[in-house]
Design a protein around this motif. Structure first.
Motif, mmCIF file in Angstrom:
data_model
loop_
_atom_site.group_PDB
_atom_site.id
_atom_site.type_symbol
_atom_site.label_atom_id
_atom_site.label_comp_id
_atom_site.label_asym_id
_atom_site.label_seq_id
_atom_site.Cartn_x
_atom_site.Cartn_y
_atom_site.Cartn_z
ATOM 1 N N ASP A 134 0.897 -1.321 0.029
ATOM 2 C CA ASP A 134 0.074 -0.135 -0.123
ATOM 3 C C ASP A 134 0.832 1.277 0.041
ATOM 4 O O ASP A 134 0.584 2.319 0.652
ATOM 5 N N HIS A 165 5.634 3.974 3.495
ATOM 6 C CA HIS A 165 5.050 4.476 4.849
ATOM 7 C C HIS A 165 5.777 6.119 4.831
ATOM 8 O O HIS A 165 6.600 6.100 4.685
ATOM 9 N N VAL A 203 2.054 -1.726 12.050
ATOM 10 C CA VAL A 203 1.606 -2.119 10.881
ATOM 11 C C VAL A 203 2.194 -3.667 10.549
ATOM 12 O O VAL A 203 1.457 -4.301 10.356
ATOM 13 N N HIS A 215 -0.261 -6.976 9.691
ATOM 14 C CA HIS A 215 -0.236 -7.807 8.818
ATOM 15 C C HIS A 215 0.016 -9.277 9.080
ATOM 16 O O HIS A 215 -0.588 -10.189 8.701
HETATM 17 MN MN LIG Z 1 0.918 -1.741 5.228
#
Ligand SMILES: [Mn+2]
Ligand SMILES: N[C@@H](CC/C=C/[B-](O)(O)O)C(=O)O
Ligand SMILES: [Mn+2]
Ligand SMILES: [Mn+2]
Length: 301
Positions: free
Chosen positions: A45, A48, A80, A84
């Motif tokens: 994504d 960061h 984070v 996950h």
């Molecule tokens: Mn992530």
């Protein structure tokens, strides 16, 4: 199986510019597609964005440099990576300097309290606030994770969740005097380059796993600092040390860990694309990608 790439453009644990650009170089070298090629479902994504803390607001604490920044970044990385891992994904953290491992391993241990850590590095990264000379926190993450040394209030969030018999080192060759004492006093298992020469990498990995994972039933967090490799193999890194792992020895470790079927989290750290010449940077980035592939199932046959 899903691998979640956690791009961490962070350099606060050490003084050299550029290591924060490691993640983008690794991704731009095609890592996402390379992992898809291996059959992974890849979650990425974006890199960061870490909130800056100005130097004025983050004066040293004792010798520790950028303490508040490092702490805040690692705490967010822990959330984070832990998230996950709790989702049943395999977090692949791309550094960035190795202080980040305070976050990644905290995250892994939250999701897998029984996980063991295989730490591949020229350095032990186990200095405490008392023993550090440099004050660079990338030389300290393990001490926080095992909970030794004087408490630093800014790092109160780091739980001493890593037992000293659940970490093993391979590749050590540049250890500070204080660190040697800490390793000895805490009976922490470490295979230096002397052991690699003496026994060969195959035997060393077997002995390392026999120590931290005797029944081969514990999840493994592999934290790979590319400076474990010989500088001829990975030149573009902040603290290079001669006499390191060969290209194959580095990849053998990753292949052997994958073969256990127990890999739960992976860190590829200290790729600094601003230090070597063009060819050396490309070589170092490519080795970061190939180490990741080997740890995630790429085989030679
Ligand atoms: Mn992530
Ligand atoms: N031991 C030295 C070197 C630390 C090296 C950190 B690295 O392994 O993450 O590169 C120090 O404490 O400054
Ligand atoms: Mn390191
Ligand atoms: Mn190192």
């Amino acid at each position: 199986k899903t691998v979640a790439i956690v791009g961490c453009p962070f350099r606060g644990g050490q003084p050299k510019l550029g290591v924060d650009k490691g993640p983008i170089h690794l991704v731009e070298a095609g890592l996402v597609d390379q992992l898809k090629e291996l059959g992974w479902n890849v979650k990425f994504d974006g890199h960061h964005q870490f909130e800056e803390i100005s130097a004025a607001d983050d004066p040293p604490i004792g010798k520790l440099k950028n303490p508040r920044l490092v702490s805040k970044v690692c705490e967010s990385v822990a959330k984070v990576v832990g998230g996950h891992a709790e989702n049943g994904e395999l977090p692949l953290t791309l550094g960035g300097d190795h202080s980040l491992a305070m976050g990644t391993i905290s995250g892994t241990l939250k999701a897998h309290p029984d996980a063991c850590v295989v730490w591949i590095d020229a350095h032990a990264d186990i200095n405490t606030a008392e023993t550090t000379d440099s004050g660079n926190i990338h030389g300290m993450p393990v001490s926080f994770l095992i909970g030794i040394g004087e408490k630093v209030s800014e790092f109160a969030w780091v739980k001493p969740a890593l037992k000293t018999n659940r970490i093993v080192y391979i590749g050590l060759r540049d250890i500070d005097a204080g660190e040697k004492r800490i390793l000895r006093e805490n009976n922490i298992k470490a295979f230096s380059m002397h052991h690699v020469d003496k026994y060969g990498i195959g035997k060393v990995v077997e002995m390392a796993l026999d120590h931290v994972n005797p029944n081969r039933d514990l999840p493994i967090h592999l934290s790979f600092d590319v400076d474990a490799l010989d500088p001829s193999v990975a030149p573009s890194t902040g603290t290079p040390v001669r006499g390191g792992l060969s290209f194959r020895e580095g990849h053998y470790i990753c292949e052997a860990i994958w073969e256990t079927g127990l890999l739960a989290a992976l860190d590829i750290m200290e790729v600094n694309p601003s230090l070597a010449d063009g060819e050396g940077v490309a070589q170092t980035v490519a080795v970061g990608c190939s180490l990741a592939r080997s740890a995630l199932g790429e085989t030679l046959l």
